[in-house]
Design a protein around this motif. Structure first.
Motif, short mmCIF file in Angstrom:
data_model
loop_
_atom_site.label_atom_id
_atom_site.label_comp_id
_atom_site.label_asym_id
_atom_site.label_seq_id
_atom_site.Cartn_x
_atom_site.Cartn_y
_atom_site.Cartn_z
N ASN A 111 21.25 27.87 -17.52
CA ASN A 111 22.55 28.34 -17.84
C ASN A 111 23.49 28.08 -16.65
O ASN A 111 24.74 28.37 -16.90
N HIS A 149 24.28 38.71 -28.08
CA HIS A 149 25.75 38.65 -27.58
C HIS A 149 26.24 37.22 -27.00
O HIS A 149 27.44 36.86 -26.99
N LYS A 150 24.96 36.09 -26.82
CA LYS A 150 25.59 34.70 -26.49
C LYS A 150 25.58 33.89 -27.91
O LYS A 150 25.68 32.77 -27.95
N SER A 159 19.29 36.23 -26.62
CA SER A 159 20.08 37.42 -26.76
C SER A 159 21.43 37.06 -27.79
O SER A 159 22.00 36.16 -27.66
N THR A 201 16.64 39.67 -21.26
CA THR A 201 15.85 40.21 -20.16
C THR A 201 14.70 40.96 -20.68
O THR A 201 13.54 41.08 -20.09
N GLN A 234 20.32 30.28 -23.57
CA GLN A 234 21.39 29.13 -23.60
C GLN A 234 21.06 27.99 -24.54
O GLN A 234 22.09 27.44 -24.70
N ASP A 289 12.68 30.73 -22.43
CA ASP A 289 13.98 31.49 -22.41
C ASP A 289 14.96 30.76 -23.16
O ASP A 289 15.51 29.82 -22.65
C1 LIG Z 1 19.10 31.42 -19.26
C2 LIG Z 1 19.41 32.86 -19.30
N1 LIG Z 1 18.29 33.59 -19.30
C3 LIG Z 1 18.23 34.92 -19.23
C4 LIG Z 1 19.74 35.61 -19.38
C5 LIG Z 1 19.86 37.10 -19.51
O1 LIG Z 1 20.24 37.50 -20.63
P1 LIG Z 1 20.52 38.95 -20.91
O2 LIG Z 1 21.47 39.45 -19.81
O3 LIG Z 1 21.26 39.00 -22.43
O4 LIG Z 1 19.31 39.66 -21.31
C6 LIG Z 1 20.78 34.82 -19.35
C7 LIG Z 1 21.98 35.56 -19.23
O5 LIG Z 1 22.96 34.91 -18.91
C8 LIG Z 1 20.61 33.30 -19.29
O6 LIG Z 1 21.48 32.69 -19.25
#
Ligand SMILES: Cc1ncc(COP(=O)(O)O)c(C=O)c1O
Length: 415
Positions: free
Chosen positions: A184, A234-235, A232, A104, A212, A209
């Protein structure tokens, strides 16, 4: 290391992997935890937890500009983490890898920077119908402020992305293509090659992005060749609060700053600032040092398994889950493609997804329910929300089997 034959993971290999995750000792509602909410965040292996713990036990200090030993040690760990992230994505210059708080923030830095100086009123930004709110709202905010126009690539009737329709959206005013690498909500893998081919013809800035895709498949950034890529940690088995903003080398100097402050500079007077070169230009304030250390440990962990093996294993889980779900006449599966990564969305006809999720939780099964931060997609699908099962490397076919068995019971309760 944890591999089975070739890059295939066999049952014992998965069991060894599961043993790395202390959370699986936890009992939920009297049942073993079946964690299928990996799209939201994945569980953390001991290797990552210990790397973070070791950092605080042994090396905690603020980084850069410190002459004392501990500060130099922490700086070394932080910059080594950057090298690890860069190498993972095959990026030759680690300075192209900026640490952010996550996907984000990365998108906000790109959208905010571009809209400050590069985008002009009337310019167009193309997104897909399945973007996460994090890849809609930053563009929308600046579009409203700067008179930019958002255009959306629609879905076909089979809920796959309409590449032919995308071709008709590009014009001479199109300046940015910002798309999810993997949806996602639907798990669909975006045909970036096809979209980038059109984008190139119109000289469009490409933003991927990768929230995922990065957990589920090998990503080679020079090969993919976007202007920007975000994800990210954490994923990806790493900690929360840290992520990657990759940019092509030219953007290191050309992307206007959206956030600034201590740590980003060479010299400052009250009249003028000369900024640092490279990644530091985009990393104001004390960064998430332990996060970077954990991120690097997570990447080492994924690579000890092998990203292709991860992709193969999770694809098998998705394929199997989709096949089994499609056998149930009470269930509707969204985005029914074979070309998916780690995620499957469905509804039990006539039942609210929250009810399905709550009942599955009684059996120790964690799924996500709701709009998954993709409300425009929900509107297109004509539903309030879905139930989403999303997989990680530690999930097994036996867990999918258990989930289907319990879902059948849930169906009898909600129908
Ligand atoms: C495709 C996608 N974009 C953006 C995000 C946002 O990620 P974060 O909350 O780690 O910034 C997510 C989180 O679920 C996501 O799945």
């Amino acid at each position: 290391m944890e591999k089975g034959k070739g890059n295939t993971l066999d049952g014992p290999a998965i069991q060894r992997i599961r043993n790395d995750f202390p959370i699986f000792k936890k009992v939920i509602n009297g049942q073993s935890l079946v964690y299928f909410d990996n799209g939201a965040t994945v569980q953390k292996p001991l290797q990552v937890i210990q790397a973070i713990e070791n950092y605080y036990y042994q090396s905690n200090a603020n980084i850069h500009r410190g002459v004392h030993t501990l500060s130099r040690e922490a700086t070394e760990l932080y910059e080594t983490a950057r090298n690890t992230v860069a190498a993972h994505f095959n990026v030759a210059n680690p300075q192209q890898c900026v640490f952010t708080s996550g996907t984000t923030e990365g998108i906000n830095l790109i959208a905010g920077g571009l809209s400050k100086a590069i985008l002009r009123s009337g310019d167009e930004i193309i997104l897909t119908a399945y973007e996460h709110h994090s890849n809609i709202l930053p563009w929308q905010l600046h579009a409203q402020e700067r008179g930019l126009k958002l255009k959306v690539i629609p879905l076909k009737s089979d809920q796959s992305l309409d590449i032919a329709a995308a071709m008709t959206l590009f014009t001479d005013r199109t300046k940015v293509l910002a798309v999810a690498h993997v949806s996602n909500t639907l798990g669909l893998i975006t045909d970036l090659q096809a979209l980038f081919k059109i984008a190139q013809q119109y000289n469009v800035i490409t933003v991927v992005d990768g929230a995922q895709s990065s957990p589920h498949m090998p990503v080679n950034l020079p090969e993919l060749d976007p202007d920007f890529f975000v994800c990210s940690a954490h994923k990806m088995y790493g900690p929360t609060g840290i992520g990657l903003l990759y940019m092509k080398e030219k953007w290191l100097t050309e992307l206007p700053l959206f956030k600034t402050g201590g740590g980003t500079i060479k010299t400052v007077t009250f009249e003028h600032t000369e900024y640092a070169e490279g990644a530091l230009r985009f990393e104001p304030g004390t960064p998430h040092i332990s996060g970077a250390v954990g991120f690097a440990a997570a990447i080492d962990y994924m690579n000890s398994i092998d990203m292709s093996a991860i992709y193969k294993h999770e694809s098998e889980l998705v394929r199997y889950a989709q096949t089994r779900l499609l056998e149930l006449p009470e269930v509707e599966v969204y985005g029914q493609s074979e070309h998916k990564a780690g995620v499957i969305s469905f509804n039990v006809k006539g039942a609210h997804p929250f009810d399905v999720g709550t009942l599955l939780d009684k059996y120790g099964i964690a799924v996500r329910t709701g709009h998954h931060c993709t409300q425009p997609l929900m509107q297109l699908l004509g539903v309030q929300g879905t139930v989403r099962a999303s997989f990680a490397i530690y999930n097994t076919l036996e867990e999918v089997e258990y989930f289907i068995e319990k879902l059948k019971r849930v169906i009898t309760l909600v129908s």
